[in-house]
Design a protein around this motif. Structure first.
Motif, PDB file in Angstrom:
ATOM      1  N   ASP A  75       0.825  -1.199   0.000  1.00 59.04           N
ATOM      2  CA  ASP A  75       0.000   0.000   0.000  1.00 59.04           C
ATOM      3  C   ASP A  75       0.864   1.255   0.000  1.00 59.04           C
ATOM      4  N   VAL A  76       0.396   2.259  -0.709  1.00 63.73           N
ATOM      5  CA  VAL A  76       0.980   3.592  -0.601  1.00 63.73           C
ATOM      6  C   VAL A  76      -0.059   4.435   0.123  1.00 63.73           C
ATOM      7  N   ASP A  77       0.131   4.570   1.418  1.00 61.08           N
ATOM      8  CA  ASP A  77      -0.881   5.224   2.239  1.00 61.08           C
ATOM      9  C   ASP A  77      -0.948   6.714   1.961  1.00 61.08           C
ATOM     10  N   CYS A  78      -2.141   7.240   2.111  1.00 58.96           N
ATOM     11  CA  CYS A  78      -2.346   8.681   2.028  1.00 58.96           C
ATOM     12  C   CYS A  78      -1.933   9.284   3.362  1.00 58.96           C
ATOM     13  N   GLU A  79      -0.778   9.882   3.390  1.00 53.75           N
ATOM     14  CA  GLU A  79      -0.247  10.456   4.621  1.00 53.75           C
ATOM     15  C   GLU A  79       0.226  11.883   4.348  1.00 53.75           C
ATOM     16  N   GLY A  80      -0.184  12.781   5.216  1.00 56.79           N
ATOM     17  CA  GLY A  80       0.232  14.165   5.062  1.00 56.79           C
ATOM     18  C   GLY A  80      -0.274  14.806   3.788  1.00 56.79           C
ATOM     19  N   GLY A  81      -1.391  14.297   3.276  1.00 61.20           N
ATOM     20  CA  GLY A  81      -1.985  14.900   2.095  1.00 61.20           C
ATOM     21  C   GLY A  81      -1.496  14.369   0.767  1.00 61.20           C
ATOM     22  N   SER A  82      -0.700  13.284   0.787  1.00 62.85           N
ATOM     23  CA  SER A  82      -0.251  12.735  -0.488  1.00 62.85           C
ATOM     24  C   SER A  82       0.025  11.244  -0.355  1.00 62.85           C
ATOM     25  N   ALA A  83      -0.097  10.557  -1.482  1.00 59.92           N
ATOM     26  CA  ALA A  83       0.285   9.156  -1.607  1.00 59.92           C
ATOM     27  C   ALA A  83       1.256   9.090  -2.776  1.00 59.92           C
ATOM     28  N   LEU A 140     -29.485  15.791  -0.068  1.00 61.60           N
ATOM     29  CA  LEU A 140     -29.448  17.098  -0.713  1.00 61.60           C
ATOM     30  C   LEU A 140     -28.194  17.891  -0.381  1.00 61.60           C
ATOM     31  N   ASN A 141     -27.371  17.337   0.477  1.00 58.21           N
ATOM     32  CA  ASN A 141     -26.162  18.061   0.884  1.00 58.21           C
ATOM     33  C   ASN A 141     -24.945  17.135   0.884  1.00 58.21           C
ATOM     34  N   PRO A 142     -24.505  16.710  -0.293  1.00 57.29           N
ATOM     35  CA  PRO A 142     -23.308  15.865  -0.364  1.00 57.29           C
ATOM     36  C   PRO A 142     -22.109  16.548   0.279  1.00 57.29           C
ATOM     37  N   ARG A 143     -21.223  15.725   0.823  1.00 59.45           N
ATOM     38  CA  ARG A 143     -20.050  16.239   1.528  1.00 59.45           C
ATOM     39  C   ARG A 143     -18.836  15.426   1.093  1.00 59.45           C
ATOM     40  N   GLU A 144     -17.812  16.123   0.552  1.00 60.35           N
ATOM     41  CA  GLU A 144     -16.627  15.395   0.126  1.00 60.35           C
ATOM     42  C   GLU A 144     -15.877  14.851   1.332  1.00 60.35           C
ATOM     43  N   VAL A 145     -15.550  13.533   1.260  1.00 59.42           N
ATOM     44  CA  VAL A 145     -14.870  12.884   2.381  1.00 59.42           C
ATOM     45  C   VAL A 145     -13.545  12.248   1.955  1.00 59.42           C
ATOM     46  N   GLY A 146     -13.216  12.298   0.669  1.00 60.60           N
ATOM     47  CA  GLY A 146     -11.941  11.733   0.229  1.00 60.60           C
ATOM     48  C   GLY A 146     -11.682  12.049  -1.226  1.00 60.60           C
ATOM     49  N   PHE A 147     -10.404  11.956  -1.620  1.00 58.06           N
ATOM     50  CA  PHE A 147     -10.073  12.154  -3.035  1.00 58.06           C
ATOM     51  C   PHE A 147      -8.684  11.623  -3.317  1.00 58.06           C
ATOM     52  N   LEU A 148      -8.425  11.396  -4.620  1.00 57.02           N
ATOM     53  CA  LEU A 148      -7.080  11.109  -5.126  1.00 57.02           C
ATOM     54  C   LEU A 148      -6.934  11.838  -6.443  1.00 57.02           C
ATOM     55  N   ASP A 149      -5.990  12.738  -6.507  1.00 57.24           N
ATOM     56  CA  ASP A 149      -5.710  13.497  -7.723  1.00 57.24           C
ATOM     57  C   ASP A 149      -4.734  12.686  -8.570  1.00 57.24           C
ATOM     58  N   LEU A 166       3.313  10.528  -5.406  1.00 55.46           N
ATOM     59  CA  LEU A 166       3.256  11.829  -6.088  1.00 55.46           C
ATOM     60  C   LEU A 166       1.891  12.478  -6.024  1.00 55.46           C
ATOM     61  N   PHE A 167       0.896  11.760  -5.520  1.00 53.00           N
ATOM     62  CA  PHE A 167      -0.484  12.126  -5.781  1.00 53.00           C
ATOM     63  C   PHE A 167      -1.171  12.707  -4.547  1.00 53.00           C
ATOM     64  N   PRO A 168      -1.639  13.963  -4.629  1.00 54.58           N
ATOM     65  CA  PRO A 168      -2.399  14.556  -3.527  1.00 54.58           C
ATOM     66  C   PRO A 168      -3.636  13.708  -3.222  1.00 54.58           C
ATOM     67  N   CYS A 169      -4.007  13.641  -1.938  1.00 50.42           N
ATOM     68  CA  CYS A 169      -5.087  12.740  -1.566  1.00 50.42           C
ATOM     69  C   CYS A 169      -5.682  13.135  -0.224  1.00 50.42           C
ATOM     70  N   SER A 170      -6.780  12.507   0.069  1.00 55.17           N
ATOM     71  CA  SER A 170      -7.395  12.555   1.392  1.00 55.17           C
ATOM     72  C   SER A 170      -8.218  11.295   1.565  1.00 55.17           C
ATOM     73  N   ASN A 171      -7.851  10.479   2.521  1.00 57.33           N
ATOM     74  CA  ASN A 171      -8.598   9.262   2.877  1.00 57.33           C
ATOM     75  C   ASN A 171      -8.689   8.247   1.741  1.00 57.33           C
ATOM     76  N   VAL A 172      -7.813   8.333   0.773  1.00 58.72           N
ATOM     77  CA  VAL A 172      -7.764   7.353  -0.308  1.00 58.72           C
ATOM     78  C   VAL A 172      -6.324   6.861  -0.440  1.00 58.72           C
ATOM     79  N   ASP A 173      -6.119   5.570  -0.203  1.00 56.79           N
ATOM     80  CA  ASP A 173      -4.800   4.953  -0.307  1.00 56.79           C
ATOM     81  C   ASP A 173      -4.640   4.301  -1.679  1.00 56.79           C
ATOM     82  N   ILE A 174      -3.435   4.340  -2.204  1.00 55.96           N
ATOM     83  CA  ILE A 174      -3.134   3.641  -3.458  1.00 55.96           C
ATOM     84  C   ILE A 174      -2.678   2.228  -3.114  1.00 55.96           C
ATOM     85  N   LEU A 175      -3.383   1.243  -3.649  1.00 57.12           N
ATOM     86  CA  LEU A 175      -2.985  -0.146  -3.458  1.00 57.12           C
ATOM     87  C   LEU A 175      -1.973  -0.553  -4.521  1.00 57.12           C
ATOM     88  N   SER A 176      -2.131  -0.023  -5.720  1.00 58.73           N
ATOM     89  CA  SER A 176      -1.170  -0.246  -6.803  1.00 58.73           C
ATOM     90  C   SER A 176      -1.555   0.626  -7.987  1.00 58.73           C
TER      91      SER A 176
END
Length: 795
Positions: free
Chosen positions: A402-410, A741-750, A412-422
């Motif tokens: 796993d490439v964990d999302c730590e400190g806002g990145s995994a 009616l009020n979606p809320r972003e909880v994670g992302f991977l750029d 090279l990739f900015p992220c939040s609450n989304v880990d890269i498995l491969s």
């Protein structure tokens, strides 16, 4: 588009209404003293360059490169045109200085080219994109801007006796309106002192135009003739896409005429009246719809060369003999390239100098482009070599842990609450040179529980075992249907352990049916597969939708042949998976940009929501370009519309998904963010439309949700209370929709952090339905990510 006149060394013409978003190797070329120069102006990963080739030992070998002489990281499109005259070399770059554009002048010193200066007119404005087309000869240089003043302009420069180049004149047609694109093509007749300039005129339904200017004296030019089609001329004529001079005649290409077969109109000047009149129309002896005959032109003492980049699907050049004694055009030879594939566009650019011809094919390798060198062998021309630019830079695979999302990145990739498995790059999953990924889907083997990613590519479909998501195994490739054209759209869905694959704008592709249980024992890996069945009731389709509860598939956006159903629902019975059968059509003519009911995407379900009138019926929710369409397709012989609904600021109703309780339908509009930005009123973020479909007969758009960043949205899917959006350059965005009616972003991977703004690279689609929690995310030029949404505790 550009073409040279008799005696010039430069000709570069690209078929199509607008430049493609690709590297475009071969989109500009020149031959200077035996050196072939080929431009590659568009790059995502490195500065643009011009590649130099010389003949050594009977082979054309690379002999160096030429690049922008000034430092800086900004894109410049160096090599938009290449022109030479009297020891000077001129190179256009339309995006230099934030789209202002420029022309660099080099001077030959021995075998090298030394930068001398930038040539820019006094009236140049930011955003003009100056340097788009250029020709040079007899001490004059002509350079165009397609945007200057909203109509386009041609600037004339003159070489003084001391070698300096000075601005001589600015040429513009009279009565040109906005988006005239004057200067799309140029040709100069040095003997007569006449310039021929083409214009695309999209505001006039792309009928096109061409203009003849005469040089009365240094610095004094007169508009001698306007060769403008009448209002009765068909739209899309594209007169003036390419131009050339031949024996005092003006040759003007019209590749859109005659259903796209194309033609070249020949104009002659009446000496008594001074008027220019059309005397002749040249066409291919084997007229083919879509051939684009006249998309590029070159003329020399013996013949005229006419490019038809769509002829025979791969592109051809027609070389038409000139009989000087009789003053007539005679027989023609049809020239081909090397290893042609549908969509290559051979003949989109023509450069001829002596016994060497350089033919660009800008569509080759999915827009990376290539060039074919032809050599004269006595009375015939033969292809001798195919030249390619360097391959794009590829990201390295990420596998093993796993490439964990730590400190806002995994990584090279900015992220939040989304880990890269491969991550696997396109080249690592069977993609050829220039191929990209597009749609993705998934399959879980009901016998073994193994999970497989099905990844669409420009050139086929990849099958990847991701049971261990840290170590994905590429099993093999299902290539595109032989003879079909590669295109950026491919879509895949699954029913009863079978994958169904379509491609858009791909000619005779059909629906490929592949038995996924064959992946249990592939043997030598990676393998190359053939489909188990090819359904040919359609040729191409933008998408395919499957209702697994009923065993019916719905091809949408069908085109290129077969029963297209107006681009609406082409219904297919797939209950016998390897024997699909046509079941009927549905298209609501109140929707679609052309009023045919075209559906870009759809979702078909057995409805079990709050509207009791329709419970138990098979209902399709269509994203139909201009509106939401809801239809009852329970009776395939008699499908019925239930309702349609539009919404404010509609641009392109693209795709959507329904909530598990069938109460709300979330839809994206692919064009609204870009439209708003171009109008100077950018949206606060990516817009998602929330429809209350409690009453299917009266759907109500109850909310516009705006994301935290502004990006163009593409595909979205809902699983439980989470919505997974692929928002192009902003990557995967995960939204909590517990409050509908009020979606809320909880994670992302750029997936493309090196890009910003509003664009259409990056994440195309995702598949979030595996029980393991592995999410498949495609990213066009990059490849495929396997990730997991892993919320962290709030501290």
């Amino acid at each position: 588009m550009r073409a040279s006149g008799l005696g010039m060394v430069v000709l570069a013409a690209v078929v199509g209404a607008l430049p493609a978003d690709a590297q475009q190797f071969g989109s500009a070329s020149a031959v200077v003293d035996g050196t072939v120069m080929i431009g590659e102006p568009m790059h995502d990963d490195r500065p643009a360059e011009i590649y130099l080739y010389r003949l050594q030992g009977g082979r054309w070998v690379e002999a160096g490169t030429l690049s922008r002489p000034e430092p800086g990281d900004e894109e410049d499109y160096f090599g938009r045109f290449i022109a030479a005259d009297g020891g000077d070399l001129f190179v256009g770059g339309t995006t230099f200085a934030q789209q202002t554009g420029t022309v660099w002048r080099f001077r030959r010193e021995g075998t090298e080219w030394r930068f001398v200066e930038r040539l820019e007119p006094a009236a140049l404005q930011p955003g003009d994109s100056y340097g788009r087309v250029g020709v040079a000869g007899n001490g004059l240089l002509f350079v165009t801007s397609l945007a200057h003043g909203g109509t386009g302009a041609v600037w004339v420069f003159r070489r003084e006796a001391d070698g300096r180049w000075v601005e001589e004149a600015t040429l513009r047609p009279e009565g040109a309106d906005d988006r005239h694109f004057f200067g799309w093509s140029l040709a100069y007749d040095a003997a007569a002192g006449r310039l021929l300039a083409g214009a695309l005129t999209p505001a006039a339904q792309s009928r096109g135009a061409a203009y003849v200017f005469r040089r009365e004296a240094p610095g004094r030019w007169t508009l001698e003739a306007s060769l403008v089609p009448g209002e009765q001329a068909p739209p899309g004529l594209q007169l003036g896409v390419a131009v050339a001079w031949h024996e005092g005649r003006a040759l003007v290409g019209a590749p859109g005429s005659d259903g796209g077969a194309g033609a070249v109109q020949v104009y002659e000047r009446d000496a008594a009246s001074g008027t220019w009149n059309q005397r002749l129309t040249l066409a291919a002896q084997d007229r083919q719809g879509g051939a684009g005959f006249g998309a590029s032109l070159h003329a020399d003492a013996d013949a005229i060369w006419v490019g038809a980049p769509g002829a025979d699907r791969v592109g051809r050049i027609y070389r038409i003999d000139w009989d000087r004694a009789s003053g007539t055009y005679g027989s023609s030879a049809k020239l081909a390239g090397i290893d042609g594939e549908p969509g290559d566009g051979f003949g989109s650019v023509i450069t001829v100098a002596g016994d060497v011809a350089v033919i660009g094919q800008t569509g080759d390798d999915y827009g990376l482009g290539s060039a074919v060198i032809l050599a004269r062998r006595q009375s015939s021309w033969e292809p001798v070599t195919k030249l390619l630019g360097p391959d794009p830079v590829s990201l390295a695979a990420l596998t093993g842990e796993d490439v964990d999302c730590e400190g806002g990145s995994a990584s090279l990739f900015p992220c939040s609450n989304v880990d890269i498995l491969s991550f696997l790059p396109v080249a690592g999953i069977g993609g050829g040179r220039g191929a990209e990924t597009n749609d993705v889907w998934g399959w879980t083997d009901p016998e073994t529980g193994r999970e497989y990613a099905l990844v669409g590519r420009t050139d086929g479909t990849s099958f990847i075992d991701i049971t261990n998501p840290n170590r994905p195994e590429y099993l093999g490739d299902l290539p595109k249907t032989p003879g079909s054209r590669a295109n950026i759209w491919r879509d895949i869905k699954v029913y009863a352990n079978h994958a169904y694959v379509v491609a858009d704008g791909a000619l005779e592709h059909g629906v490929q049916v592949f038995d996924l249980t064959r992946l249990r024992d592939v043997g030598e890996r990676p393998g190359t597969f053939e489909p188990d069945f090819l359904y040919t009731g359609i040729a191409s389709a933008h998408n395919i939708v499957i209702n697994e509860e009923t065993g019916f598939a719905y091809a949408v956006g069908a085109n290129s042949g077969g029963e297209t159903c107006g681009g609406g629902l082409h219904m297919i019975d797939i209950r016998e998976p390897k024997s699909p059968k046509f079941a009927g059509c549905f298209a609501d003519s109140r929707t679609g940009r052309a009023g045919t009911g075209y559906s870009h995407d759809a979702m078909c379900i057995i409805y079990n929501g709050p509207d009791t009138e329709h419970v138990g019926k098979e209902v399709c929710f269509g994203s139909n370009e201009s509106a939401l369409s809801i239809a009852d397709v329970s009776d395939k012989a008699n499908p019925e519309p239930i309702s349609t609904a539009d919404y404010p600021n509609v641009s392109y109703s693209h795709q959507g998904w329904i909530t598990p309780d069938h109460r709300y339908f979330y839809m994206n509009d692919e064009g609204d963010e870009m439209d708003a930005l171009q109008a100077g009123r950018p949206l606060p973020g990516t817009r998602t439309l929330i429809w209350d479909v409690e009453d299917l007969d009266d759907p109500i758009m109850v909310k516009e949700h705006f994301g935290v960043k502004q990006a163009v949205d593409h595909n979205l899917y809902i699983r439980g209370n989470l919505m997974y959006q692929s928002n192009y350059i902003d990557g995967l965005r995960v939204l909590d929709i517990s409050d509908r009616l009020n979606p809320r972003e909880v994670g992302f991977l750029d997936t493309v952090p090196w890009q910003d703004g509003v664009g259409m690279d990056g994440s195309w689609s995702n598949y979030p339905f595996f029980e393991s929690g592995t999410i498949v995310v495609s990213s066009g030029k990059e490849g495929v990510f396997f990730v997991r949404y892993q919320p962290r505790p709030v501290l």
